[in-house]
Design an enzyme around this catalytic site. Structure first.
Site, mmCIF file in Angstrom:
data_model
loop_
_atom_site.group_PDB
_atom_site.id
_atom_site.type_symbol
_atom_site.label_atom_id
_atom_site.label_comp_id
_atom_site.label_asym_id
_atom_site.label_seq_id
_atom_site.Cartn_x
_atom_site.Cartn_y
_atom_site.Cartn_z
ATOM 1 N N LYS A 53 0.840 -1.208 0.000
ATOM 2 C CA LYS A 53 0.000 0.000 0.000
ATOM 3 C C LYS A 53 0.872 1.254 0.000
ATOM 4 C CE LYS A 53 -3.919 -2.136 2.380
ATOM 5 N NZ LYS A 53 -4.704 -2.149 3.641
ATOM 6 N N SER A 69 -0.739 0.692 5.999
ATOM 7 C CA SER A 69 -1.006 -0.171 7.144
ATOM 8 C C SER A 69 -2.017 -1.230 6.747
ATOM 9 C CB SER A 69 -1.530 0.654 8.325
ATOM 10 O OG SER A 69 -1.643 -0.139 9.491
ATOM 11 N N ASP A 70 -1.944 -2.350 7.429
ATOM 12 C CA ASP A 70 -2.925 -3.402 7.198
ATOM 13 C C ASP A 70 -3.087 -4.209 8.476
ATOM 14 O OD1 ASP A 70 -4.532 -4.630 4.865
ATOM 15 O OD2 ASP A 70 -3.733 -6.363 5.924
ATOM 16 N N GLN A 71 -4.282 -4.754 8.648
ATOM 17 C CA GLN A 71 -4.553 -5.576 9.819
ATOM 18 C C GLN A 71 -5.267 -6.846 9.384
ATOM 19 O OE1 GLN A 71 -7.755 -4.634 12.818
ATOM 20 N NE2 GLN A 71 -5.942 -4.322 14.092
#
Length: 193
Positions: A53, A69-71
């Site tokens: 990203k 960011s990623d979760q």
């Protein structure tokens, strides 16, 4: 002069968190395919997507410092994504009752012009209470967390679903680990205070 700061995200939760730093920033959609690769663990998926990203937006804005960011909610090695609707959220919460999950929250900071690239992971261990079907339904009707990995918002009523949260970066569970983000922004030359 400070470089422009961009959040590579469409998440309103990440935008709200980044606003806490009182920095001017823009938001750009990263347009990244979030499909897991074959054999990819939830941790690897979160780390890869955070970096992809940031890099995708940095390619369009090479002078900017870009945060990605990623979760991914990790239930015993299985990635649970955003439910998207009531039926899937109900199924997720039923599977998670009485279970311990790890919310793998990754963040990356990239500046293409300077070659700066850093990535970090802020895992959050979350223990869900034994939840009745009625409690799950009541929660989902009240909060409708269909855009949240794991179908629960700890920053809202979802906290009542939990018996424990273990994290060294308190905003990580909401979707952007600000302690790690601040450290990387400082390393990238962004003045915070």
């Amino acid at each position: 002069m400070q470089r422009p700061l961009i959040l590579a995200s469409t998440s309103r939760y990440r935008r709200e968190l980044l606003n806490r730093l009182h920095l001017p920033f823009d938001v750009q959609p990263p347009d990244v395919d979030e499909t897991a690769l074959d054999g990819e663990t939830p941790r690897e998926l979160a780390e890869r997507l955070a970096l992809e990203k940031a890099r995708a937006v940095a390619a369009r804005f090479p002078e900017a410092v870009v945060i990605g960011s990623d979760q991914v909610a990790d239930l015993a090695g299985e990635a649970l994504g955003k439910p998207g609707d009531h039926a899937r959220a109900t199924a997720q919460l039923r599977r998670m009752r009485g279970q311990t999950l790890v919310f793998q929250t990754a963040v990356a900071v990239v500046c293409q012009a300077t070659g700066f690239v850093q990535r970090d992971l802020a895992p959050v261990r979350v223990v869900f209470r034994e939840l009745s079907d009625a409690a799950i339904e009541q929660y989902l009707q009240a909060e409708q967390p269909y855009d949240c990995a794991g179908s629960a918002k700890s920053e809202g009523l979802g906290i009542a679903l939990l018996s424990a949260i273990d994290s060294d970066d308190p905003t990580a569970l909401v979707g952007l680990p600000l302690i790690r983000t601040c450290r990387m922004l400082r390393a990238a030359g962004v003045e915070l205070l």
